[in-house]
Write a protein that holds these residues in place. Sequence first.
Motif, short mmCIF file in Angstrom:
data_model
loop_
_atom_site.label_atom_id
_atom_site.label_comp_id
_atom_site.label_asym_id
_atom_site.label_seq_id
_atom_site.Cartn_x
_atom_site.Cartn_y
_atom_site.Cartn_z
N PHE A 153 -34.68 69.80 23.15
CA PHE A 153 -33.96 69.18 22.04
C PHE A 153 -34.85 68.19 21.29
CE2 PHE A 153 -30.34 70.44 24.76
CZ PHE A 153 -29.63 71.18 23.82
N TYR A 154 -35.68 67.47 22.05
CA TYR A 154 -36.59 66.50 21.43
C TYR A 154 -37.59 67.21 20.53
CZ TYR A 154 -40.02 62.73 20.98
OH TYR A 154 -40.87 61.79 20.48
N ASN A 155 -38.11 68.37 21.01
CA ASN A 155 -39.07 69.14 20.23
C ASN A 155 -38.43 69.70 18.96
OD1 ASN A 155 -41.07 68.65 22.11
ND2 ASN A 155 -40.72 70.56 23.22
N ASP A 190 -24.09 57.04 7.50
CA ASP A 190 -25.42 57.31 6.96
C ASP A 190 -25.95 58.64 7.49
OD1 ASP A 190 -27.91 57.25 5.89
OD2 ASP A 190 -28.61 55.47 6.95
N VAL A 191 -25.95 59.67 6.65
CA VAL A 191 -26.49 60.97 7.03
C VAL A 191 -27.93 61.13 6.56
CG1 VAL A 191 -24.20 62.00 6.97
CG2 VAL A 191 -25.65 62.14 4.94
N ASP A 192 -28.46 60.10 5.94
CA ASP A 192 -29.81 60.14 5.37
C ASP A 192 -30.84 59.72 6.42
OD1 ASP A 192 -31.87 60.35 3.56
OD2 ASP A 192 -31.54 58.38 2.70
N ILE A 193 -30.92 60.49 7.52
CA ILE A 193 -31.78 60.12 8.64
C ILE A 193 -33.25 60.06 8.21
CG2 ILE A 193 -32.63 60.87 10.90
CD1 ILE A 193 -29.87 61.87 11.53
N TRP A 194 -33.64 60.89 7.26
CA TRP A 194 -35.03 60.87 6.81
C TRP A 194 -35.45 59.47 6.36
CZ3 TRP A 194 -39.59 62.90 7.03
CH2 TRP A 194 -40.54 62.63 6.04
N ILE A 233 -35.04 55.30 16.03
CA ILE A 233 -34.08 56.20 15.39
C ILE A 233 -32.75 56.16 16.14
CG2 ILE A 233 -33.54 58.61 14.86
CD1 ILE A 233 -35.58 57.30 12.99
N PHE A 234 -32.83 56.20 17.45
CA PHE A 234 -31.61 56.13 18.27
C PHE A 234 -30.89 54.81 18.05
CE2 PHE A 234 -29.51 54.66 22.16
CZ PHE A 234 -28.56 55.67 22.32
N ALA A 235 -31.65 53.72 18.01
CA ALA A 235 -31.05 52.39 17.84
C ALA A 235 -30.36 52.27 16.48
CB ALA A 235 -32.12 51.31 17.99
N ILE A 236 -30.98 52.80 15.44
CA ILE A 236 -30.38 52.74 14.10
C ILE A 236 -29.12 53.59 14.03
CG2 ILE A 236 -30.74 53.36 11.67
CD1 ILE A 236 -33.77 52.75 12.18
N LEU A 237 -29.17 54.79 14.60
CA LEU A 237 -28.01 55.67 14.61
C LEU A 237 -26.86 55.05 15.41
CD1 LEU A 237 -26.71 58.39 13.93
CD2 LEU A 237 -27.79 59.34 15.98
N ALA A 238 -27.20 54.46 16.57
CA ALA A 238 -26.19 53.81 17.41
C ALA A 238 -25.56 52.63 16.67
CB ALA A 238 -26.81 53.36 18.72
N THR A 239 -26.39 51.89 15.93
CA THR A 239 -25.88 50.76 15.16
C THR A 239 -24.86 51.22 14.13
OG1 THR A 239 -27.97 49.55 15.43
CG2 THR A 239 -26.53 48.86 13.62
N ALA A 271 -35.51 44.06 15.27
CA ALA A 271 -35.82 43.97 13.84
C ALA A 271 -35.26 45.17 13.09
CB ALA A 271 -37.33 43.88 13.64
N SER A 272 -35.40 46.37 13.67
CA SER A 272 -34.86 47.57 13.02
C SER A 272 -33.34 47.56 13.01
CB SER A 272 -35.38 48.83 13.72
OG SER A 272 -36.73 49.06 13.41
N VAL A 273 -32.73 47.04 14.05
CA VAL A 273 -31.27 46.94 14.11
C VAL A 273 -30.76 45.99 13.02
CG1 VAL A 273 -29.32 46.09 15.47
CG2 VAL A 273 -31.01 47.60 16.52
N VAL A 274 -31.44 44.86 12.85
CA VAL A 274 -31.06 43.92 11.80
C VAL A 274 -31.20 44.58 10.42
CG1 VAL A 274 -31.67 41.76 10.65
CG2 VAL A 274 -31.59 41.86 13.15
N MET A 275 -32.30 45.32 10.25
CA MET A 275 -32.49 46.07 8.99
C MET A 275 -31.34 47.04 8.76
SD MET A 275 -35.18 45.34 7.13
CE MET A 275 -35.34 46.85 6.20
#
Length: 447
Positions: free
Chosen positions: A4-6, A122-126, A102-108, A151-155
Motif C-alpha cells: 500500500f505504501y508503494n 481537504d481532498v487536495d493531498i498534493w 502526510i498522516f499527521a495532516i490528514l489526521a488533523t 509545525a505541520s499540524v499548526v500549519m
Amino acid sequence: MQVFYNIFNVILDAGATVMLPIIITIVGLIFGVKLGKAFRSGLILGIGFAGINLVINMMKNSIGPAAQAMVENFGIHLDILDVGWGSIAAVTWASPIIALLIFAILATNIIMLVLKATDTLDVDIWNYHHMAIVGILVYYVTKNVFLGVSASVVMAVISFKLSDWTAPLVEDFFGIPGVSLPTMSALSSVVIAAPLNWLLDRIPGVNKLDFSVKDAKKYLGIFGEPMMLGLIFGCVIGALARYSVADILTLGVNMAAVMVLIPKMTSLFMEGLMPISEAAKKFCQEKFKGRKLLIGLDAAIVVGNPDVITTSLIVIPLTILMAALLPGNRVLPFADLAVVTFRVALPVAMTKGNLFKNIIIGLFCTGAILLAGTATSPILTALASEVGLDLGSNMITSFAGPSLTVSYLIYTAFTKNLLITIPVMVAVIAAVWVFMSRKMKKQAAEA
C-alpha cells in the motif's frame, strides 16, 4: 503494508493530475455516488486540472524568460534565485519524514471535522506539501521529529480555518459553491490582504477609487475584454524585455490565450464537482443533521478569473521592479512569477475586483514573499542540497514554501523565538477572523 505504501508513492509521484481523479472518485463513493458517476466526476476534474497546468506552463514559459530579460536589461544584481514551487515540492516529497507528516495532516483534518472545528474536507493531498515543508524545515534545523510534526499540524489547523473563513469569497466572487481552498500558496495572502483592505477602506479619497476589468471593458470597448488586456500587457512586458517585434507579438498572443483558456478549463471543475457537491450535501443532511461540508480543492480552480489574471499581469513586472528596490531583498523573481495569480486570487475576491486595491495589496503580498524568501534561503538551499537537488553554487527560494507569510511565521516560531512569534501569529489570525466574520455577517444581512 509495504504494498500500500508503494502504491501511495506511485500515485504521489504521478502528481495532482492523477491523484485528483482518484481522490474525487473515493470521496464520491463515500458520499454514496455510483462508481461510474464518481469516476466521471473525478476524471473531469483531472482533465480540468491538466488543462490549467498546460496553460499555466505556457504562461510560465512565455513570461518567465521575458521577466528575466527585463531584469537583465535594467541591471539588477540579486543572488538568490527563485527556482519555482515545483522544485520546493520535490524537496518536500523527498524528505524522510514526509509520510509521517502526510498522516499527521490528514489526521488533523479528520479530527477537526469530527470536533466541528472545520467544515473543510481537504481532498487536495498534493498540496499538503505547503504544510509539510514547514515541518520538514523545522525538523532539519532542530533535529526534533516532534517539533517538525507539530509545525505541520499548526500549519494544517491554520489552513483549514482560513479555508472556512474564505469559502464565502469563493462562492460569492468566483461563483463556486460548496468549495474551499486549503492551498496555503493562496491562503497566506489573506493575513496581509484582510487588514490592508480594511485600512484602504478607511483612507479618505483612496476608499473612493474603484476600477475593475468590467469597467475597463465598459469604457475601452473591445480593448477592455480579457483577451485584449492579455495581448496588451503581454506586448508591454515583451517590449520592456527588448524582444524583437515578432517575439513581442508572440508573447502578447500567448497572454491573450491565457486569459481565454483558463476560464474555460476552470469551468470543468464546476461540471465535475457538481455531482459530488450534491451528494455531499445530501450525505451531510443525513449523517450530520444538515451540516454543510466544504470540499477543499486546489486554488487553481479560481486563478482563471479575468480580474485575477489582469491583476497578476500588472503585479508581475512591478514585483520585478520592487525586487531591485526593496531594502533587504536578495531574491531574483523568476520561475514563480507565473504563479503570482495564486498569491493574488483571494485578495481580488476580498476587494470584489477593485483593481486599484488589488495592485496595492498584491505588491504588499509579493514584497513579504521576497523578504521571507531572502531570510529562509540559506536553510532551504542546504535542505535541497541534502536531498539531492543539484543547485550548483546558487542559493535558492521560491514564491512558495517558507516564503509564504504564514509559513514563514510558523517556521520562525518553531525555530527561533516561540514567545515572540506565536503571540504575533495569534494576533494576525485573530484580526483576519474578526474581519472575515464581520464581512460574512454584512453579506448575510445584505442578502
